[in-house]
Design an enzyme around this catalytic site. Structure first.
Site, mmCIF file in Angstrom:
data_model
loop_
_atom_site.group_PDB
_atom_site.id
_atom_site.type_symbol
_atom_site.label_atom_id
_atom_site.label_comp_id
_atom_site.label_asym_id
_atom_site.label_seq_id
_atom_site.Cartn_x
_atom_site.Cartn_y
_atom_site.Cartn_z
ATOM 1 N N GLU A 207 0.829 -1.206 0.000
ATOM 2 C CA GLU A 207 0.000 0.000 0.000
ATOM 3 C C GLU A 207 0.861 1.254 0.000
ATOM 4 O O GLU A 207 0.491 2.269 -0.605
ATOM 5 C CB GLU A 207 -0.948 -0.010 1.207
ATOM 6 C CG GLU A 207 -1.929 -1.178 1.226
ATOM 7 C CD GLU A 207 -2.724 -1.313 -0.060
ATOM 8 O OE1 GLU A 207 -3.014 -0.284 -0.702
ATOM 9 O OE2 GLU A 207 -3.053 -2.455 -0.437
ATOM 10 N N HIS B 43 1.623 2.282 -3.452
ATOM 11 C CA HIS B 43 0.610 3.107 -4.117
ATOM 12 C C HIS B 43 0.772 4.581 -3.739
ATOM 13 O O HIS B 43 0.585 5.469 -4.580
ATOM 14 C CB HIS B 43 -0.786 2.628 -3.749
ATOM 15 C CG HIS B 43 -1.157 1.316 -4.367
ATOM 16 N ND1 HIS B 43 -1.000 1.056 -5.716
ATOM 17 C CD2 HIS B 43 -1.688 0.172 -3.820
ATOM 18 C CE1 HIS B 43 -1.416 -0.183 -5.981
ATOM 19 N NE2 HIS B 43 -1.835 -0.726 -4.851
#
Length: 228
Positions: free
Chosen positions: A100, A103
């Site tokens: 994550e 991202h």
């Protein structure tokens, strides 16, 4: 108007592929969720260190309920980690948290595939909600509605295809940075790679299932057009 659908087998194949991929990622995560990292860092701590190491200070790390509900929200600039990741010290949890973070790094760099995916979100959301409704309505009201529905569903498939390089790149970043920043040891990075690879397969399975569904719709539409 309703008749035997000889192409429904394509939908069944897609469902089976998706189920296999989902079972694999769940099983792989559970396996390596039992392996504690030697550094003893939690998923949240690893995420914060990775973000700071990349000079990203405007993204907060928060807990979100659920299991494997982890995601990065570019609108609020928040990295949300699930209950199974936030406070866990397992190599699986740290790997998911690092993914994550990947991202968030893509967002900070204006990574082109991520920008393209973000631009497609409104169309993809609209298509996922209304494409089938248009196709069904078209069976009664006109062929042009069927075509519009298939076109909208094609936008959903395009969104999923564009998602693939975004997810693969985020995993590549995570694996590289976990080792470079001393968060995981080499053998632990190898375990994390298996978790992220299994997760990536769920996206591939989703694309394949959607392509099969699109193929079914095209075949049904073409057959209906010839009959008409």
């Amino acid at each position: 108007m309703f008749y035997y659908d000889p192409y429904y087998i394509l939908v069944i194949i897609g469902v089976i592929i998706s189920m296999i991929a989902s079972a694999r990622v769940s099983g792989t995560f559970r396996k390596f969720d039992l392996v504690r990292s030697r550094t003893g860092m939690t998923g949240a701590e690893a995420a914060k260190r990775l973000l700071q190491a990349q000079g990203i200070y405007d993204v907060s790390v928060q807990r979100v309920s659920g299991e494997l509900t982890d995601h990065y929200d570019p609108r609020d600039r928040v990295l949300r980690l699930s209950d199974s990741t936030f406070g866990s010290t397992s190599v699986a949890a740290i790997g998911v948290a690092a993914h994550e973070c990947g991202h968030a790094m893509q967002h900070a760099e204006n990574y082109m595939p991520l920008t393209l995916r973000s631009a497609l979100v409104p169309v993809a959301n609209f298509g996922s909600r209304f494409s089938m409704l248009l196709i069904i309505a078209g069976l009664f009201m006109g062929q042009f509605l069927v075509e519009a529905g298939i076109l909208l569903f094609s936008a959903v498939v395009l969104f999923q295809i564009v998602t693939l390089p975004v997810e693969f790149n985020a995993s590549s970043r995570a694996l590289r940075l976990l080792g470079d920043n001393g968060i995981l040891y080499e053998e632990e990075v190898g375990m994390t790679k298996k978790v992220l690879r299994a997760a990536a397969l769920t996206y591939v399975a989703s694309v394949l299932a959607s392509i099969l569904q699109l193929l079914r719709l095209v075949l049904l539409y073409g057959g209906r057009g010839r009959r008409d």
